[in-house]
Design a protein around this motif. Structure first.
Motif, PDB file in Angstrom:
ATOM      1  N   VAL A  32     -10.080   1.349   1.516  1.00  0.00           N
ATOM      2  CA  VAL A  32      -8.815   1.617   1.901  1.00  0.00           C
ATOM      3  C   VAL A  32      -7.822   1.424   0.765  1.00  0.00           C
ATOM      4  O   VAL A  32      -6.912   2.208   0.743  1.00  0.00           O
ATOM      5  N   GLN A  33      -8.065   0.090   0.051  1.00  0.00           N
ATOM      6  CA  GLN A  33      -7.136  -0.019  -1.051  1.00  0.00           C
ATOM      7  C   GLN A  33      -6.899   0.956  -2.010  1.00  0.00           C
ATOM      8  O   GLN A  33      -5.919   1.347  -2.561  1.00  0.00           O
ATOM      9  N   PHE A  34      -8.182   1.470  -2.551  1.00  0.00           N
ATOM     10  CA  PHE A  34      -8.364   2.358  -3.550  1.00  0.00           C
ATOM     11  C   PHE A  34      -7.639   3.907  -2.942  1.00  0.00           C
ATOM     12  O   PHE A  34      -7.015   4.721  -3.743  1.00  0.00           O
ATOM     13  N   GLY A  35      -7.875   4.051  -1.595  1.00  0.00           N
ATOM     14  CA  GLY A  35      -7.321   5.319  -0.972  1.00  0.00           C
ATOM     15  C   GLY A  35      -5.672   5.083  -1.439  1.00  0.00           C
ATOM     16  O   GLY A  35      -4.955   6.173  -1.311  1.00  0.00           O
ATOM     17  N   LEU A  36      -5.220   3.911  -0.627  1.00  0.00           N
ATOM     18  CA  LEU A  36      -3.639   3.762  -0.831  1.00  0.00           C
ATOM     19  C   LEU A  36      -3.053   3.959  -2.157  1.00  0.00           C
ATOM     20  O   LEU A  36      -2.098   4.509  -2.288  1.00  0.00           O
ATOM     21  N   LEU A  37      -3.739   3.323  -3.309  1.00  0.00           N
ATOM     22  CA  LEU A  37      -3.482   3.560  -4.697  1.00  0.00           C
ATOM     23  C   LEU A  37      -3.633   4.898  -5.141  1.00  0.00           C
ATOM     24  O   LEU A  37      -2.603   5.455  -5.670  1.00  0.00           O
ATOM     25  N   LEU A  38      -4.386   5.571  -4.670  1.00  0.00           N
ATOM     26  CA  LEU A  38      -4.473   7.222  -5.092  1.00  0.00           C
ATOM     27  C   LEU A  38      -3.363   7.818  -4.432  1.00  0.00           C
ATOM     28  O   LEU A  38      -2.790   8.765  -5.342  1.00  0.00           O
ATOM     29  N   ASP A  50       6.705   5.428 -21.002  1.00  0.00           N
ATOM     30  CA  ASP A  50       5.567   4.895 -20.905  1.00  0.00           C
ATOM     31  C   ASP A  50       5.504   3.525 -20.399  1.00  0.00           C
ATOM     32  O   ASP A  50       4.412   3.037 -19.538  1.00  0.00           O
ATOM     33  N   ALA A  51       6.263   2.522 -21.074  1.00  0.00           N
ATOM     34  CA  ALA A  51       6.522   1.375 -20.550  1.00  0.00           C
ATOM     35  C   ALA A  51       6.862   1.001 -19.477  1.00  0.00           C
ATOM     36  O   ALA A  51       6.174   0.282 -18.508  1.00  0.00           O
ATOM     37  N   LEU A  52       7.846   1.714 -18.886  1.00  0.00           N
ATOM     38  CA  LEU A  52       8.209   1.514 -17.532  1.00  0.00           C
ATOM     39  C   LEU A  52       6.978   2.191 -16.494  1.00  0.00           C
ATOM     40  O   LEU A  52       6.871   1.533 -15.323  1.00  0.00           O
ATOM     41  N   GLN A  53       6.688   3.234 -17.005  1.00  0.00           N
ATOM     42  CA  GLN A  53       5.508   3.769 -15.840  1.00  0.00           C
ATOM     43  C   GLN A  53       4.205   2.694 -15.743  1.00  0.00           C
ATOM     44  O   GLN A  53       3.666   2.522 -14.890  1.00  0.00           O
ATOM     45  N   SER A  54       4.066   2.120 -17.004  1.00  0.00           N
ATOM     46  CA  SER A  54       2.968   1.076 -16.805  1.00  0.00           C
ATOM     47  C   SER A  54       3.279  -0.083 -16.003  1.00  0.00           C
ATOM     48  O   SER A  54       2.488  -0.840 -15.330  1.00  0.00           O
ATOM     49  N   ALA A  55       4.806  -0.558 -16.278  1.00  0.00           N
ATOM     50  CA  ALA A  55       4.879  -1.622 -15.343  1.00  0.00           C
ATOM     51  C   ALA A  55       4.988  -1.454 -13.906  1.00  0.00           C
ATOM     52  O   ALA A  55       4.567  -2.109 -13.046  1.00  0.00           O
ATOM     53  N   LEU A  56       5.496  -0.146 -13.572  1.00  0.00           N
ATOM     54  CA  LEU A  56       5.394   0.500 -12.261  1.00  0.00           C
ATOM     55  C   LEU A  56       3.899   0.415 -11.589  1.00  0.00           C
ATOM     56  O   LEU A  56       3.776  -0.043 -10.568  1.00  0.00           O
ATOM     57  N   ALA A  57       3.125   1.003 -12.503  1.00  0.00           N
ATOM     58  CA  ALA A  57       1.800   1.165 -12.039  1.00  0.00           C
ATOM     59  C   ALA A  57       1.168  -0.165 -11.671  1.00  0.00           C
ATOM     60  O   ALA A  57       0.532  -0.506 -10.756  1.00  0.00           O
ATOM     61  N   LEU A  58       1.363  -1.326 -12.543  1.00  0.00           N
ATOM     62  CA  LEU A  58       0.870  -2.644 -12.447  1.00  0.00           C
ATOM     63  C   LEU A  58       1.365  -3.041 -11.278  1.00  0.00           C
ATOM     64  O   LEU A  58       0.612  -3.952 -10.393  1.00  0.00           O
ATOM     65  N   THR A  59       2.823  -3.120 -10.972  1.00  0.00           N
ATOM     66  CA  THR A  59       3.564  -3.673  -9.706  1.00  0.00           C
ATOM     67  C   THR A  59       2.853  -2.980  -8.540  1.00  0.00           C
ATOM     68  O   THR A  59       2.738  -3.661  -7.622  1.00  0.00           O
ATOM     69  N   THR A  60       2.564  -1.704  -8.577  1.00  0.00           N
ATOM     70  CA  THR A  60       1.943  -0.999  -7.330  1.00  0.00           C
ATOM     71  C   THR A  60       0.934  -1.617  -7.170  1.00  0.00           C
ATOM     72  O   THR A  60       0.181  -1.612  -5.939  1.00  0.00           O
ATOM     73  N   THR A  61      -0.269  -1.632  -8.128  1.00  0.00           N
ATOM     74  CA  THR A  61      -1.638  -2.185  -7.902  1.00  0.00           C
ATOM     75  C   THR A  61      -1.624  -3.630  -7.249  1.00  0.00           C
ATOM     76  O   THR A  61      -2.503  -3.669  -6.411  1.00  0.00           O
ATOM     77  N   VAL A  62      -0.826  -4.417  -7.888  1.00  0.00           N
ATOM     78  CA  VAL A  62      -0.583  -5.802  -7.137  1.00  0.00           C
ATOM     79  C   VAL A  62      -0.090  -5.710  -5.881  1.00  0.00           C
ATOM     80  O   VAL A  62      -0.808  -6.246  -4.868  1.00  0.00           O
ATOM     81  N   VAL A  64      -0.684  -3.330  -3.794  1.00  0.00           N
ATOM     82  CA  VAL A  64      -1.644  -2.730  -2.887  1.00  0.00           C
ATOM     83  C   VAL A  64      -2.892  -3.962  -2.739  1.00  0.00           C
ATOM     84  O   VAL A  64      -3.143  -4.140  -1.690  1.00  0.00           O
ATOM     85  N   MET A  65      -3.306  -4.471  -3.764  1.00  0.00           N
ATOM     86  CA  MET A  65      -4.440  -5.294  -3.757  1.00  0.00           C
ATOM     87  C   MET A  65      -4.094  -6.814  -3.124  1.00  0.00           C
ATOM     88  O   MET A  65      -5.176  -7.162  -2.482  1.00  0.00           O
ATOM     89  N   VAL A  66      -3.047  -7.091  -3.229  1.00  0.00           N
ATOM     90  CA  VAL A  66      -2.805  -8.471  -2.530  1.00  0.00           C
ATOM     91  C   VAL A  66      -1.918  -8.275  -1.187  1.00  0.00           C
ATOM     92  O   VAL A  66      -2.069  -8.751  -0.320  1.00  0.00           O
ATOM     93  N   GLY A  67      -0.886  -7.177  -1.185  1.00  0.00           N
ATOM     94  CA  GLY A  67       0.046  -6.997  -0.086  1.00  0.00           C
ATOM     95  C   GLY A  67      -0.857  -6.559   1.064  1.00  0.00           C
ATOM     96  O   GLY A  67      -0.689  -6.821   2.352  1.00  0.00           O
ATOM     97  N   TYR A  68      -1.883  -5.461   0.831  1.00  0.00           N
ATOM     98  CA  TYR A  68      -2.782  -5.038   2.138  1.00  0.00           C
ATOM     99  C   TYR A  68      -3.422  -6.151   2.782  1.00  0.00           C
ATOM    100  O   TYR A  68      -3.183  -6.042   3.892  1.00  0.00           O
ATOM    101  N   PRO A  69      -4.294  -6.969   2.165  1.00  0.00           N
ATOM    102  CA  PRO A  69      -5.155  -7.693   2.866  1.00  0.00           C
ATOM    103  C   PRO A  69      -3.941  -8.806   3.421  1.00  0.00           C
ATOM    104  O   PRO A  69      -4.430  -9.578   4.575  1.00  0.00           O
ATOM    105  N   THR A  70      -2.960  -9.268   2.801  1.00  0.00           N
ATOM    106  CA  THR A  70      -2.016 -10.222   3.612  1.00  0.00           C
ATOM    107  C   THR A  70      -1.612  -9.693   4.624  1.00  0.00           C
ATOM    108  O   THR A  70      -1.450 -10.300   5.903  1.00  0.00           O
ATOM    109  N   ALA A  71      -0.939  -8.600   4.598  1.00  0.00           N
ATOM    110  CA  ALA A  71      -0.201  -7.977   5.812  1.00  0.00           C
ATOM    111  C   ALA A  71      -1.246  -7.805   6.885  1.00  0.00           C
ATOM    112  O   ALA A  71      -0.971  -8.154   8.209  1.00  0.00           O
ATOM    113  N   VAL A  72      -2.446  -7.163   6.516  1.00  0.00           N
ATOM    114  CA  VAL A  72      -3.216  -6.889   7.885  1.00  0.00           C
ATOM    115  C   VAL A  72      -3.892  -8.060   8.319  1.00  0.00           C
ATOM    116  O   VAL A  72      -3.900  -8.185   9.666  1.00  0.00           O
ATOM    117  N   GLU A  73      -4.476  -9.045   7.529  1.00  0.00           N
ATOM    118  CA  GLU A  73      -4.802  -9.997   8.110  1.00  0.00           C
ATOM    119  C   GLU A  73      -3.876 -10.853   8.843  1.00  0.00           C
ATOM    120  O   GLU A  73      -4.289 -11.699   9.548  1.00  0.00           O
TER     121      GLU A  73
END
Length: 242
Positions: A32-38, A50-62, A64-73
């Motif tokens: 589910v998390q990887f589906g959301l990331l995709l 490139d620097a801004l895109q990398s920062a946005l990608a990292l922020t989005t990944t964190v 989803v990977m932290v926000g999804y389980p926190t919100a759902v649980e």
């Protein structure tokens, strides 16, 4: 069957989830998390450097990977999609329902230590769980939680009597919101009530009553004893089931 011991030394017979069932639930959640990331990356805005895109990608990944389980649980009181499929639930060490704080600490522990940043894809979680009597990973130790099975065998227990003064009140409750693991903890408390000392009767009763009140959205009145409140809820639940 694993025993959970509350702070008042009351043993709750809750079936602790082991590695295999938790691994399958984790696989569902990761999908589910990887589906959301995709999905997010497919609609990700382009045109940034490139620097801004990398920062946005990292922020989005964190997020989803932290926000999804926190919100759902938090919203489901301990049940992500994977846990729902496998009949599992996260509860506190005393058997009560988790809240936002426990869900956030578990998610952060999972992201940083158990699975991704330092966890080598789950190697640390696997190692710690194998040496834990309750199958805990690092995130569970940090949050004070444990994962249990909600599909437990039924046990023969003495029927809980409805306190007459609470019968009318109980008949109007919405008990569909009461989690199975919390109802089981209440049943264990009521069954072993005569064995407890006075402090344990009150402290554990208040704690369970607060959790039940939050779940069914009908808190205990100050003049109502926790035992009577919990007995009314459980008796009404049994009456409807029968």
């Amino acid at each position: 069957m694993g025993d959970l011991v509350t702070g008042e030394a009351v043993v709750l017979d809750l079936r602790v989830a082991r590695l295999a069932s938790r691994a399958v639930a984790f696989a569902f959640d990761v999908a589910v998390q990887f589906g959301l990331l995709l999905l997010v990356f497919l609609i990700f805005p382009v045109g940034f450097d490139d620097a801004l895109q990398s920062a946005l990608a990292l922020t989005t990944t964190v997020a989803v990977m932290v926000g999804y389980p926190t919100a759902v649980e938090t919203l489901t009181r301990g049940r992500s999609l994977g846990k729902l499929v496998m009949g599992l639930r996260v509860v506190r060490d005393d058997g009560g329902a988790i809240r936002f704080r426990q869900a956030l600490v578990r998610a952060l522990g999972g992201f940083v230590v158990d699975f991704w940043v330092l966890g080598l894809g789950g190697a640390i979680a696997l190692f710690v769980s194998l040496f834990s009597a309750q199958g805990k990973r690092v995130g569970d130790y940090l949050a004070g939680t444990v994962v249990i099975h909600t599909r437990v065998p039924k046990r023969e227990v003495s029927p809980t009597e409805m306190p007459p003064q609470l019968a009318d009140w109980a008949s109007g409750l919405d008990l569909s919101l009461l989690p199975e693991d919390l109802a089981l903890a209440v049943r264990q408390y009521l069954t072993r009530y005569p064995e407890l000392n006075e402090k344990a009767k009150w402290d554990l009763g208040v704690r369970l009553a607060d959790d039940v009140g939050a779940a069914i959205r009908s808190p205990r009145a100050e003049y109502t004893h926790p035992h009577a409140y919990l007995a009314a809820v459980l008796a009404e639940r049994r009456r409807r089931a029968s």
